[in-house]
Design an enzyme around this catalytic site. Structure first.
Site, short mmCIF file in Angstrom:
data_model
loop_
_atom_site.label_atom_id
_atom_site.label_comp_id
_atom_site.label_asym_id
_atom_site.label_seq_id
_atom_site.Cartn_x
_atom_site.Cartn_y
_atom_site.Cartn_z
N THR A 47 -8.64 114.13 41.80
CA THR A 47 -8.43 112.78 41.33
C THR A 47 -9.73 112.23 40.74
O THR A 47 -10.80 112.70 41.10
CB THR A 47 -8.06 111.99 42.61
N THR A 92 -10.63 110.70 47.21
CA THR A 92 -9.99 111.90 46.64
C THR A 92 -9.81 112.91 47.76
O THR A 92 -10.58 112.92 48.72
CB THR A 92 -10.83 112.49 45.49
N1 LIG Z 1 -6.72 115.66 44.21
C1 LIG Z 1 -6.49 114.54 44.81
O1 LIG Z 1 -7.40 113.83 45.12
C2 LIG Z 1 -5.06 114.27 45.12
C3 LIG Z 1 -4.68 112.88 45.52
N2 LIG Z 1 -5.53 112.30 46.53
C4 LIG Z 1 -3.25 112.91 46.02
O2 LIG Z 1 -3.03 113.37 47.13
O3 LIG Z 1 -2.39 112.54 45.29
#
Ligand SMILES: NC(=O)C[C@H](N)C(=O)O
Length: 240
Positions: free
Chosen positions: A166, A217
């Site tokens: 993210t 994230t």
């Molecule tokens: N890569 C990520 O940070 C994914 C995000 N936090 C989600 O679970 O949607």
């Protein structure tokens, strides 16, 4: 007050051949955000700009470059929050737009709500004149490959979740206001309609002038268990 901006392009594994592009992507984002702050702009505008820049960059899991859901489609989540008054806006499971963070900001500023999802978010974006783009423009070769690999019987989806992150930003402006913004395509091969931490206030991000700002994230379902962004600020308030 001296303005500050911090951005992240996720905390996932970065392959050697992607490293340079990822690095310049976050540098570009931070410079764009900082440019706004230097001209006396708000923390809110700065974090939106930084996140938009990374949504437009195919090397990150947000906007163009988002990972795909189980059907091979892009469904994106985003949040923005203003630490001055705790106003926030978010969208979840949005499709066919270049910048989900823009719609999150519009939710914050033009509605009485904090989160719009899927079709409702789509109708709202249309009403606000946000241009629709073909889904293909958001899908990269890499996201398609990852999706296909995850469909193979011997795949290890846990491994693939480590690949990309993210994007997010936090900022402090010269007026002493803080803001946060986070945007994502979510998790690879997620169920249709899965809403992750990013769209949820307190999990994907939180901003409060009283304590600070955070953008998270990682594995959304784990982040949501502890409402991570708010928890971080709680500890900052305690002076930890
Ligand atoms: N890569 C990520 O940070 C994914 C995000 N936090 C989600 O679970 O949607």
């Amino acid at each position: 007050m001296k303005p500050v901006i911090v951005v992240h392009g996720g905390a996932g594994r970065i392959f050697k051949e992607q490293e340079k592009a990822c690095r310049s992507g976050v540098v570009r984002a931070v410079l764009r955000g900082y440019g706004i702050l230097k001209r006396g702009g708000t923390a809110l505008d700065a974090v939106e700009e930084a996140v938009r820049s990374m949504e437009d960059d195919p090397h990150f899991n947000a906007g163009c470059g988002s990972v795909l859901n189980e059907k091979g489609e892009v469904e994106m989540d985003a949040i923005i929050m203003d630490g001055k008054n705790l106003a926030s806006g978010a969208v979840s499971a949005v499709k066919c737009v270049a910048n989900p963070i823009k719609i999150a900001r519009l939710v914050m500023e033009k509605t009485k709500h904090v989160l719009l999802t899927d079709q409702g978010a789509h109708l709202f974006a249309q009403a606000m004149g946000v241009p629709e783009i073909p889904e293909e423009k958001l899908i990269t070769e890499r996201s398609q490959e990852r999706w296909k690999k995850n469909l193979e019987p011997d795949s290890n989806p846990e491994e693939f979740q480590k690949d990309l992150g993210t994007v997010g930003a936090v900022a402090l402006d010269s007026e002493g206001n803080v803001a946060c913004a986070t945007s994502t395509g979510g998790l690879s091969n997620k169920l249709i309609g899965r809403v992750g931490d990013t769209a949820c206030i307190g999990s994907g991000g939180y901003a409060d002038n009283y304590s600070g700002a955070a953008s998270t994230t990682g594995h959304g379902e784990s982040i949501m268990k502890v409402v991570l962004a708010r928890l971080i600020l709680y500890h900052m308030e305690q002076g930890h």
